[in-house]
Scaffold this motif. Structure first.
Motif, PDB file in Angstrom:
ATOM      1  N   CYS A 194       0.821  -1.536  -0.164  1.00  0.00           N
ATOM      2  CA  CYS A 194      -0.515  -0.442   0.451  1.00  0.00           C
ATOM      3  C   CYS A 194       0.949   1.024  -0.604  1.00  0.00           C
ATOM      4  O   CYS A 194       0.869   2.124  -0.732  1.00  0.00           O
ATOM      5  CB  CYS A 194      -1.107  -0.121   1.265  1.00  0.00           C
ATOM      6  SG  CYS A 194      -1.794   1.440   1.088  1.00  0.00           S
ATOM      7  N   ASP A 213      -3.201   9.580   7.129  1.00  0.00           N
ATOM      8  CA  ASP A 213      -4.103   9.860   6.753  1.00  0.00           C
ATOM      9  C   ASP A 213      -4.901   9.243   5.971  1.00  0.00           C
ATOM     10  O   ASP A 213      -5.868   8.243   5.874  1.00  0.00           O
ATOM     11  CB  ASP A 213      -5.489  11.052   7.088  1.00  0.00           C
ATOM     12  CG  ASP A 213      -6.612  10.860   7.217  1.00  0.00           C
ATOM     13  OD1 ASP A 213      -7.173  10.625   8.194  1.00  0.00           O
ATOM     14  OD2 ASP A 213      -7.400  11.427   6.056  1.00  0.00           O
ATOM     15  N   HIS A 216      -4.252   5.609   6.255  1.00  0.00           N
ATOM     16  CA  HIS A 216      -5.573   4.958   7.129  1.00  0.00           C
ATOM     17  C   HIS A 216      -6.488   4.742   6.557  1.00  0.00           C
ATOM     18  O   HIS A 216      -7.098   3.727   6.349  1.00  0.00           O
ATOM     19  CB  HIS A 216      -5.637   6.022   8.502  1.00  0.00           C
ATOM     20  CG  HIS A 216      -7.210   5.941   8.944  1.00  0.00           C
ATOM     21  ND1 HIS A 216      -7.443   4.622  10.187  1.00  0.00           N
ATOM     22  CD2 HIS A 216      -7.980   6.116   9.567  1.00  0.00           C
ATOM     23  CE1 HIS A 216      -8.394   4.743  10.085  1.00  0.00           C
ATOM     24  NE2 HIS A 216      -8.831   6.268  10.176  1.00  0.00           N
ATOM     25  N   ARG A 217      -6.860   5.491   5.831  1.00  0.00           N
ATOM     26  CA  ARG A 217      -7.698   5.975   4.504  1.00  0.00           C
ATOM     27  C   ARG A 217      -7.833   4.904   3.710  1.00  0.00           C
ATOM     28  O   ARG A 217      -8.745   3.068   3.387  1.00  0.00           O
ATOM     29  CB  ARG A 217      -8.225   6.728   4.268  1.00  0.00           C
ATOM     30  CG  ARG A 217      -9.422   7.515   4.969  1.00  0.00           C
ATOM     31  CD  ARG A 217      -8.968   9.152   4.041  1.00  0.00           C
ATOM     32  NE  ARG A 217      -9.171  10.419   4.988  1.00  0.00           N
ATOM     33  CZ  ARG A 217     -10.624  10.163   5.668  1.00  0.00           C
ATOM     34  NH1 ARG A 217     -11.699  10.056   5.257  1.00  0.00           N
ATOM     35  NH2 ARG A 217     -10.706  11.539   6.161  1.00  0.00           N
ATOM     36  N   MET A 219      -6.390   1.632   4.333  1.00  0.00           N
ATOM     37  CA  MET A 219      -6.365   0.018   4.294  1.00  0.00           C
ATOM     38  C   MET A 219      -7.048   0.105   5.678  1.00  0.00           C
ATOM     39  O   MET A 219      -7.214  -0.771   6.069  1.00  0.00           O
ATOM     40  CB  MET A 219      -4.719   0.649   4.884  1.00  0.00           C
ATOM     41  CG  MET A 219      -3.682   0.089   4.069  1.00  0.00           C
ATOM     42  SD  MET A 219      -1.596  -0.235   4.702  1.00  0.00           S
ATOM     43  CE  MET A 219      -2.486  -2.103   5.160  1.00  0.00           C
ATOM     44  N   GLY A 220      -7.510   1.202   6.438  1.00  0.00           N
ATOM     45  CA  GLY A 220      -8.556   0.963   7.275  1.00  0.00           C
ATOM     46  C   GLY A 220      -7.801   0.316   8.803  1.00  0.00           C
ATOM     47  O   GLY A 220      -8.644  -0.001   9.791  1.00  0.00           O
ATOM     48  N   TRP A 221      -6.680   0.867   9.135  1.00  0.00           N
ATOM     49  CA  TRP A 221      -5.777   0.682  10.298  1.00  0.00           C
ATOM     50  C   TRP A 221      -5.921   1.874  11.163  1.00  0.00           C
ATOM     51  O   TRP A 221      -5.264   2.657   9.826  1.00  0.00           O
ATOM     52  CB  TRP A 221      -4.312  -0.120   9.692  1.00  0.00           C
ATOM     53  CG  TRP A 221      -4.244  -1.818   9.020  1.00  0.00           C
ATOM     54  CD1 TRP A 221      -5.815  -2.487   8.760  1.00  0.00           C
ATOM     55  CD2 TRP A 221      -3.450  -2.285   8.713  1.00  0.00           C
ATOM     56  NE1 TRP A 221      -4.456  -3.180   8.305  1.00  0.00           N
ATOM     57  CE2 TRP A 221      -3.235  -3.372   8.044  1.00  0.00           C
ATOM     58  CE3 TRP A 221      -1.972  -2.100   8.867  1.00  0.00           C
ATOM     59  CZ2 TRP A 221      -2.769  -4.282   8.184  1.00  0.00           C
ATOM     60  CZ3 TRP A 221      -1.098  -2.519   9.004  1.00  0.00           C
ATOM     61  CH2 TRP A 221      -1.599  -4.555   8.313  1.00  0.00           C
TER      62      TRP A 221
END
Length: 318
Positions: A194, A213, A216-217, A219-221
């Motif tokens: 990613c 951010d 994070h968006r 991967m959802g981690w």
């Protein structure tokens, strides 16, 4: 033994008499150049050394390949080892209830168990390279697993290198990165893919970086899971830091670089300096323009077919 398509040891195995070796060798070379995993005895001399050949060849021709290419001839019908290979292949075809033995005839000699009604190709009228292409078409598009092409010419092109020594050293680093990916957990590999696909290139070859951010968006981690995962792969050559670009808004940037821990002093400056760029280019080429889900599948499989013009067209369309 594995039985899933794409998980066998070989895509094809070649069964032939020594009198036809010149022709078959050219077929094998064309298959190998195209990235097709081929069992051809001359390629396996070290692997065969010391093995019980009766037992091992039974496994090779009965279980290890997607197809067996049987080169039928008068000489083939008379030899002990070719008949052993044939029987193993025919037993596989019988148990599998599907086409497996693909005959290529040099003459009209009757081969035990090979019905005259079975479709075949005529070696007398087909050039070895053309036959190899037909075998590739028979195999169809597929996803390879743990595949790195022998000549990643498209990687060299993307890196704008032509010097022979630079190419050789880049190949060494690329293979080292492949080894690193193989040692990762699926979650570690997903994060690296990613980050190395969505990076900002402005600071290459030094590092790749991206908004925390955004990672994070994508991967959802949560951010802490991202950081902890990167910490876990420091021993594999990854270094990272988090830059706080704007303290008032809480914006932060994740910065990452990869260094080949196996690099020796004999490598050129290109390979020593550009390992992060090379790694990012490898992943970027591997996923191409696929959607996120399909790109993830190729990274999970470690299919780097797209690094070579000889193999990129045979990738499986997910």
């Amino acid at each position: 033994m594995t039985s899933q398509r794409g998980e066998r040891d070989y895509d094809v195995c070649l069964s032939f008499a020594g009198e036809q070796r010149d022709y078959v060798e050219r077929v094998a070379a064309s298959l190998k150049k195209a990235g097709i995993r081929v069992f051809y005895d001359d390629y396996e001399k070290v692997a065969l050394w010391g093995k019980d050949l009766y037992e091992h060849l039974d496994y090779i021709y009965g279980k290890s390949a997607e197809y067996c290419i049987l080169f039928a001839s008068e000489e083939y019908s008379k030899k002990v080892w070719t008949n052993h290979e044939r029987r193993s292949a025919q037993a596989r075809a019988l148990m599998g209830h599907a086409e497996y033995v693909l005959p290529v005839r040099f003459d009209d000699t009757e081969i035990p168990g090979l019905r005259t009604t079975v479709g075949y190709l005529n070696a007398q009228s087909i050039e070895p390279a053309s036959l190899a292409q037909m075998i590739a078409e028979k195999l169809g598009p597929r996803m390879r697993k743990n595949f790195f092409p022998p000549n990643p010419d498209l990687l060299f092109e993307a890196l704008s290198i032509t010097d022979e020594q630079d190419c050789e050293d880049a190949l060494s680093v690329a293979r080292a990165f492949m080894g690193v990916l193989q040692r990762m957990t699926p979650e570690e590999r997903e994060l690296v893919a990613c980050l190395f696909c969505s990076y900002c290139p402005s600071e290459l070859p030094g590092n790749v970086h991206q908004s925390m951010d955004l990672i994070h968006r994508l991967m959802g981690w949560p951010p802490q899971q991202i950081i902890d995962t990167l910490r876990g792969i420091r021993s594999l050559g990854f270094a990272h830091e988090v830059r706080h670009e704007d303290e008032s808004h809480g914006d932060s940037v994740l910065v990452c670089q990869w260094n080949d821990m196996s690099v020796d002093s004999g490598l050129t400056d290109f390979a020593m300096i550009n390992s992060t760029w090379l790694a990012a280019t490898m992943i970027e080429l591997a996923v191409g323009h696929y959607c996120e889900d399909c790109a993830t599948k190729f990274i999970e499989a470690l299919d780097f077919s797209r690094l070579s013009s000889a193999t990129m067209e045979t990738r499986e369309q997910a």
